[in-house]
Design an enzyme around this catalytic site. Structure first.
Site, mmCIF file in Angstrom:
data_model
loop_
_atom_site.group_PDB
_atom_site.id
_atom_site.type_symbol
_atom_site.label_atom_id
_atom_site.label_comp_id
_atom_site.label_asym_id
_atom_site.label_seq_id
_atom_site.Cartn_x
_atom_site.Cartn_y
_atom_site.Cartn_z
ATOM 1 N N ASP A 233 0.600 2.759 8.182
ATOM 2 C CA ASP A 233 1.338 3.712 7.354
ATOM 3 C C ASP A 233 1.199 5.137 7.909
ATOM 4 O O ASP A 233 0.107 5.553 8.302
ATOM 5 C CB ASP A 233 0.733 3.651 5.937
ATOM 6 C CG ASP A 233 1.471 4.532 4.951
ATOM 7 O OD1 ASP A 233 2.673 4.303 4.745
ATOM 8 O OD2 ASP A 233 0.850 5.456 4.376
ATOM 9 N N GLU A 293 4.589 2.846 11.392
ATOM 10 C CA GLU A 293 5.598 3.649 10.695
ATOM 11 C C GLU A 293 5.705 4.964 11.450
ATOM 12 O O GLU A 293 5.039 5.945 11.160
ATOM 13 C CB GLU A 293 5.207 3.917 9.233
ATOM 14 C CG GLU A 293 6.378 4.500 8.464
ATOM 15 C CD GLU A 293 6.006 5.322 7.245
ATOM 16 O OE1 GLU A 293 6.918 5.680 6.475
ATOM 17 O OE2 GLU A 293 4.823 5.646 7.056
HETATM 18 C C1 NOJ Z 1 4.981 5.727 3.807
HETATM 19 C C2 NOJ Z 1 5.228 4.636 2.815
HETATM 20 O O1 NOJ Z 1 6.214 3.776 3.317
HETATM 21 C C3 NOJ Z 1 5.630 5.319 1.525
HETATM 22 O O2 NOJ Z 1 6.127 4.408 0.588
HETATM 23 C C4 NOJ Z 1 4.424 6.077 1.021
HETATM 24 O O3 NOJ Z 1 4.791 6.808 -0.128
HETATM 25 C C5 NOJ Z 1 3.885 7.047 2.077
HETATM 26 N N1 NOJ Z 1 3.838 6.475 3.396
HETATM 27 C C6 NOJ Z 1 2.495 7.498 1.732
HETATM 28 O O4 NOJ Z 1 1.556 6.506 1.980
#
Ligand code: NOJ
Ligand code: CA
Length: 571
Positions: A233, A293
Site C-alpha cells: 500500500d 500501489e
Molecule cells: C491506498 C488504499 O488503496 C486506500 O484505500 C487507502 O485509503 C490508502 N492507501 C491509505 O492506506
C-alpha cells in the site's frame, strides 16, 4: 531385493518431502518450462472483503464468505486473489488503519478461517495475496499508543514526531492527501506527529531500523502461513525529507480547499527503493510476488519500481490505463507501447476500490455492457498480468451516495459534494437479483444499486451474451493460448482513430486482436505480410458478434459497434 528396497525407500523419502516441504514443492511448480514465474501467467482478482460475501449475515462481508465463493472464482478463471486489509483495525479507513498486523479482524473472522480459506483456495490452484499497509499504522496500534505516551517511550521514534514552529504552527506546510495539515498536535507531549492519510493513520518512521525489522517480520509471518505475496500500500509515501523542508506551492486549490503543492519533500523519496530491494529478498525466499500501489506518471518512474536489476517489485501497478478516461485508440496505443517496452513485466488494471468503476468511466450510458466487454477484450489480451476488481466481470456500476448523511468514507464527508468518497465503487457484490443482491440476509453496510436486477451472477450465468460469460470465455482462452500468454505485442493499423488492433506473436503462431472503440460499424483491413504472415485466413477464437464467420479474410473485416474480435492467424 536391494533395488526394491531402494525404490520403496526413495518413494517414502519423496512422499515425506512432499508432506513436509509444501513450500519447496510450490516454488518448484511456480516456474514453467520457459522460466516464467507463476504470477506472469496468473489472473489476479481484487476482493474488498467487506463487500464480497457475508457468511455470518451481519451485513459485512467476511473470510468465510470468500471461501464460499472459491468455486465461482475458479470457474471465472482467477488464479490469485488479493484481499484488501482484513487485519484488526478500528476501520477508520476500512482496514487501511491496522492495529495488529498478525491477526484477523473479528468482523472478518479468525486466523482459523484464514487458514481454511488458504487451504481451500490452494486446493483449487488459487493463491492468496495480502495487503501490506507499510506506510502507517492505526493510532490504536500498541506501537503508536506507546509512542504517544511520552517523549522518551520505547516506540517514540517509530513514528515521526516534531516540535511545532515558535508561533505554534505545525512543523511545515505538508498536507494530508485526505485534507488539511499532515501534522496533528498531541497536547500531552506537546509535539506534532505526521500522518499522510487520516490523523488516525500515523506514518511509521522507516528511517528507524527497528521499524524495518518489525515490518519485515510481518511479511515472514504471513509467508509461513501460506500467502503468496503482498500488495504494498502507498509505497511512494514511505519516506519524508529529514529536514522537513516546505513543499513548493502550486497555483489553485484542491477539492478540500487546501493549496495545491508539489509533494517534492514527502513523496517518492529515493530511500524507498532500498526498502523494496530488501523486501524483495525476503519475498524471493518464499517464491512470493510483490505488487506495488505505485502511482507512476511515466515509464521512467515505473522502471524505477521494477529496480535497476529487476530486484524490486515484480508487479508495480502503473495505473496509467485508469487515466485514459475515454475510448481512445491513440491514447491506449500510447500507454500500451510504453508499458510493453518498459524494463519489467507489464501489469494492467482498469478498476479498484479507490477509483470510479470502469463500467461508469468508459460506459456511454447506452452500450455499457458492450463497452465492458470491449475493455475486457483489451486488457485481458495484452502481454502482462491483469488485476481485476470484484464485480467488474458482471458489469457492476458505481452507486455513489446521494446525500452527505449516507456517506461512510470519511473523505466523502470531508469533501462533499465535490468529493463523494469511495463508497460508490465498494458496494456489495451482486450475486443474485434479490433485495440484498444475495450478498447478505442482513442490510448490507452499503446499499446495492437497482442494477442488481439485471447485473448479477445468477442471472448472467444463464445468459450466453452476458458480460460474465464473456469474461469466462476470454479468461479460458487466455489460459489455454500460449500466444496470448507470452506472445510479443505488435501494434497494427496505428493511424486508425476508431479501431485498436494488435497482433500477439509467439514463435510461428499469432493472434489478432481487433477492438472497435466506436459506436459505428467499421471495416478494417490488415496486411500481415510484414509480419511474415501471408495467409488470407484468420480463424475466429472469440468475438462479441454472434454473426461473425468462423473464418475471415483479414484484409476485409467488418466490425459492429464496440465489437471485440480475436482470431488466430496461421503462417
Ligand atoms: C491506498 C488504499 O488503496 C486506500 O484505500 C487507502 O485509503 C490508502 N492507501 C491509505 O492506506
Ligand atoms: Ca459478516
Amino acid at each position: 531385493m536391494r533395488k526394491s528396497f531402494l525404490l520403496s525407500s526413495t518413494s517414502t523419502i519423496v512422499s515425506f518431502l512432499l508432506l513436509v516441504l509444501p513450500c519447496a514443492d510450490a516454488q518448484e511448480r511456480a516456474v514453467d518450462a520457459e522460466g516464467h514465474q507463476w504470477w506472469q501467467h496468473a489472473v489476479f482478482y481484487e476482493i474488498y472483503p467487506r463487500s464480497f460475501a457475508d457468511n455470518n449475515n451481519d451485513g459485512i462481508g467476511d473470510l468465510n464468505g470468500i471461501t464460499s465463493k472459491l468455486d465461482y472464482l475458479k470457474q471465472l478463471g482467477v488464479d490469485a486473489i488479493w484481499i484488501t486489509p482484513c487485519f484488526p483495525s478500528p476501520q477508520v479507513d476500512f482496514g487501511y488503519d491496522v492495529s495488529d498486523y498478525e491477526n484477523i479482524d473479528p468482523i472478518y473472522g479468525t486466523l482459523q478461517d484464514f487458514d481454511r480459506l488458504t487451504k481451500e483456495a490452494n486446493r483449487r490452484g488459487i493463491r492468496i495475496i495480502m495487503d501490506f499497509v507499510m506506510n502507517h499504522t492505526s493510532d490504536q496500534h500498541t506501537w503508536f499508543v506507546d509512542s504517544k505516551s511520552s517523549r522518551t517511550s520505547a516506540h517514540r521514534n517509530w513514528y515521526i514526531w516534531h516540535d511545532g514552529t515558535r508561533s505554534g504552527q505545525p512543523p511545515n506546510n505538508w498536507l494530508s492527501t485526505f485534507g488539511g495539515s499532515a501534522w496533528k498536535l498531541d497536547p500531552r507531549t506537546r509535539q506534532y506527529y505526521y500522518h499522510y492519510f487520516y490523523p488516525e493513520q500515523p506514518d511509521l518512521n522507516w528511517r528507524n531500523p527497528a521499524v524495518e525489522n518489525a515490518m519485515f517480520d510481518v511479511t515472514r509471518w504471513w509467508y509461513k502461513r501460506g500467502v503468496a505475496g503482498f500488495r504494498l500500500d502507498a509505497v511512494d509515501t514511505l519516506f519524508e525529507d529529514p529536514d522537513l523542508r516546505d513543499n513548493p506551492l502550486l497555483p489553485g486549490k484542491n477539492k478540500y480547499g487546501d493549496p495545491n503543492m508539489d509533494e517534492k519533500y514527502n513523496k517518492k523519496l529515493p530511500e524507498v527503493h532500498d526498502v523494496l530491494r530488501d523486501l524483495r529478498k525476503v519475498a524471493d525466499q518464499h517464491g512470493a510476488v510483490l505488487i506495488g500501489e505505485t502511482w507512476t506518471k511515466n515509464i521512467d518512474e515505473l522502471n524505477q519500481y521494477y529496480g535497476e536489476h529487476s530486484n524490486e517489485l515484480q508487479m508495480p501497478m502503473d495505473f496509467m490505463f485508469t487515466r485514459v478516461d475515454q475510448l481512445s485508440p491513440p491514447e491506449f496505443r500510447k500507454q500500451i507501447a510504453a508499458v510493453d517496452s518498459a524494463g519489467g513485466w507489464p501489469v494492467y488494471v482498469i478498476s479498484n476500490h479507490d477509483i470510479v468503476r470502469s463500467y461508469n468511466r468508459y460506459g456511454d450510458g447506452q452500450h455499457n455492457d458492450a463497452i465492458a466487454k470491449l475493455m475486457a477484450g483489451l486488457y485481458l489480451t495484452l502481454r502482462g498480468t491483469p488485476i481485476m476488481y470484484y464485480g467488474e466481470e458482471i458489469g457492476m456500476e458505481n452507486n455513489d451516495p446521494k446525500r452527505k448523511q449516507d456517506v461512510k468514507d470519511p473523505i466523502g464527508k470531508l469533501g462533499w459534494p465535490e468529493e463523494k468518497g469511495r463508497d460508490g465503487e465498494r458496494t456489495p457484490m451482486q450475486w443474485d437479483e434479490g433485495p440484498n443482491a444475495g450478498f447478505s440476509q442482513a442490510t448490507p453496510w452499503l446499499p446495492v444499486p437497482p442494477s442488481r436486477k439485471s447485473h448479477n451472477v445468477a442471472t448472467e450465468l444463464k445468459d450466453p451474451n452476458s458480460v460474465l460469460q464473456f469474461y469466462q470465455r476470454l479468461l479460458a482462452l487466455r489460459h489455454q493460448n500460449r500466444v496470448l500468454l507470452d506472445g510479443e505485442y505488435i501494434a497494427l493499423n496505428e493511424n486508425n482513430p476508431n479501431v485498436l488492433s494488435y497482433l500477439r506473436r509467439y514463435k510461428n503462431d499469432a493472434v489478432l486482436v481487433v477492438l472497435n472503440m466506436s459506436g459505428t460499424e467499421q471495416q478494417v483491413s490488415f496486411d500481415l505480410k510484414p509480419q511474415g504472415l501471408s495467409s488470407q485466413k484468420a480463424t475466429t477464437l472469440l468475438t462479441t458478434d454472434s454473426q461473425q464467420a468462423k473464418e475471415i479474410n483479414p484484409s476485409q473485416l467488418p466490425l459492429k459497434p464496440f465489437a471485440v474480435y480475436v482470431a488466430s492467424i496461421s503462417k
